[in-house]
Write a protein that holds these residues in place. Structure first.
Motif, mmCIF file in Angstrom:
data_model
loop_
_atom_site.group_PDB
_atom_site.id
_atom_site.type_symbol
_atom_site.label_atom_id
_atom_site.label_comp_id
_atom_site.label_asym_id
_atom_site.label_seq_id
_atom_site.Cartn_x
_atom_site.Cartn_y
_atom_site.Cartn_z
ATOM 1 N N VAL A 259 -2.085 -0.773 -7.173
ATOM 2 C CA VAL A 259 -1.819 -1.348 -5.850
ATOM 3 C C VAL A 259 -2.647 -2.625 -5.671
ATOM 4 N N THR A 260 -3.920 -2.564 -6.037
ATOM 5 C CA THR A 260 -4.802 -3.728 -5.918
ATOM 6 C C THR A 260 -4.271 -4.883 -6.764
ATOM 7 N N LYS A 261 -3.884 -4.595 -7.992
ATOM 8 C CA LYS A 261 -3.371 -5.632 -8.895
ATOM 9 C C LYS A 261 -2.103 -6.263 -8.319
ATOM 10 N N ALA A 262 -1.227 -5.449 -7.761
ATOM 11 C CA ALA A 262 0.016 -5.964 -7.177
ATOM 12 C C ALA A 262 -0.286 -6.900 -6.009
ATOM 13 N N ILE A 263 -1.202 -6.492 -5.141
ATOM 14 C CA ILE A 263 -1.550 -7.328 -3.987
ATOM 15 C C ILE A 263 -2.198 -8.627 -4.452
ATOM 16 N N GLN A 264 -3.059 -8.538 -5.451
ATOM 17 C CA GLN A 264 -3.737 -9.737 -5.953
ATOM 18 C C GLN A 264 -2.767 -10.703 -6.629
ATOM 19 N N SER A 265 -1.603 -10.219 -7.040
ATOM 20 C CA SER A 265 -0.612 -11.116 -7.633
ATOM 21 C C SER A 265 -0.015 -12.051 -6.580
ATOM 22 N N VAL A 266 -0.102 -11.655 -5.326
ATOM 23 C CA VAL A 266 0.381 -12.474 -4.215
ATOM 24 C C VAL A 266 -0.757 -13.318 -3.642
ATOM 25 N N ASP A 267 -1.942 -12.718 -3.530
ATOM 26 C CA ASP A 267 -3.119 -13.412 -2.990
ATOM 27 C C ASP A 267 -4.342 -12.986 -3.790
ATOM 28 N N SER A 268 -4.748 -13.837 -4.724
ATOM 29 C CA SER A 268 -5.866 -13.485 -5.607
ATOM 30 C C SER A 268 -7.188 -13.365 -4.861
ATOM 31 N N ASN A 269 -7.266 -13.901 -3.654
ATOM 32 C CA ASN A 269 -8.501 -13.841 -2.865
ATOM 33 C C ASN A 269 -8.476 -12.756 -1.791
ATOM 34 N N ALA A 270 -7.456 -11.917 -1.807
ATOM 35 C CA ALA A 270 -7.343 -10.870 -0.790
ATOM 36 C C ALA A 270 -8.510 -9.890 -0.888
ATOM 37 N N LYS A 271 -8.979 -9.429 0.265
ATOM 38 C CA LYS A 271 -9.989 -8.370 0.313
ATOM 39 C C LYS A 271 -9.224 -7.066 0.515
ATOM 40 N N ILE A 272 -9.379 -6.149 -0.438
ATOM 41 C CA ILE A 272 -8.558 -4.936 -0.465
ATOM 42 C C ILE A 272 -9.455 -3.706 -0.483
ATOM 43 N N ASP A 273 -9.199 -2.789 0.434
ATOM 44 C CA ASP A 273 -9.951 -1.534 0.514
ATOM 45 C C ASP A 273 -8.957 -0.383 0.421
ATOM 46 N N THR A 274 -8.908 0.266 -0.756
ATOM 47 C CA THR A 274 -7.966 1.365 -0.958
ATOM 48 C C THR A 274 -8.642 2.706 -0.713
ATOM 49 N N ASP A 275 -7.872 3.651 -0.192
ATOM 50 C CA ASP A 275 -8.341 5.018 0.047
ATOM 51 C C ASP A 275 -7.248 5.972 -0.432
ATOM 52 N N PRO A 276 -7.254 6.294 -1.751
ATOM 53 C CA PRO A 276 -6.187 7.153 -2.287
ATOM 54 C C PRO A 276 -6.081 8.511 -1.583
ATOM 55 N N ALA A 277 -7.201 9.087 -1.182
ATOM 56 C CA ALA A 277 -7.157 10.398 -0.522
ATOM 57 C C ALA A 277 -6.354 10.337 0.773
ATOM 58 N N ALA A 278 -6.489 9.240 1.498
ATOM 59 C CA ALA A 278 -5.759 9.062 2.762
ATOM 60 C C ALA A 278 -4.426 8.348 2.541
ATOM 61 N N ARG A 279 -4.196 7.918 1.283
ATOM 62 C CA ARG A 279 -3.000 7.143 0.937
ATOM 63 C C ARG A 279 -2.880 5.910 1.820
ATOM 64 N N ALA A 280 -4.003 5.236 2.019
ATOM 65 C CA ALA A 280 -4.058 4.076 2.899
ATOM 66 C C ALA A 280 -4.725 2.902 2.196
ATOM 67 N N VAL A 281 -4.370 1.716 2.645
ATOM 68 C CA VAL A 281 -5.007 0.493 2.141
ATOM 69 C C VAL A 281 -5.184 -0.474 3.308
ATOM 70 N N LYS A 282 -6.361 -1.092 3.339
ATOM 71 C CA LYS A 282 -6.639 -2.143 4.326
ATOM 72 C C LYS A 282 -6.735 -3.449 3.554
ATOM 73 N N ILE A 283 -6.070 -4.469 4.067
ATOM 74 C CA ILE A 283 -5.987 -5.738 3.351
ATOM 75 C C ILE A 283 -6.315 -6.893 4.297
#
Length: 64
Positions: free
Chosen positions: A17-41
């Motif tokens: 998921v992080t890699k996919a988002i970074q393909s659109v915005d390499s400077n994105a700040k990404i916080d993934t939480d697999p347990a909650a199935r959530a991501v903050k970008i």
């Protein structure tokens, strides 16, 4: 933006998921939480662009 990603269930998924988002915005700040199935970008990319790239990566997302 905050998204729910039902298929993100582990650390490996979170990396994909992080890699996919970074393909659109390499400077994105990404916080993934697999347990909650959530991501903050923090990104300059549009939500539509993020949702599209996640769909293409096999991780369809819904906005909170």
């Amino acid at each position: 933006m905050e998204l729910n990603i039902e298929r993100m269930t582990c650390g490996g998924c979170a990396k994909s998921v992080t890699k996919a988002i970074q393909s659109v915005d390499s400077n994105a700040k990404i916080d993934t939480d697999p347990a909650a199935r959530a991501v903050k970008i923090e990104t300059t990319a549009t939500q539509a662009a993020i949702l599209q790239v996640l769909e293409e990566a096999g991780y369809p997302a819904t906005a909170n």
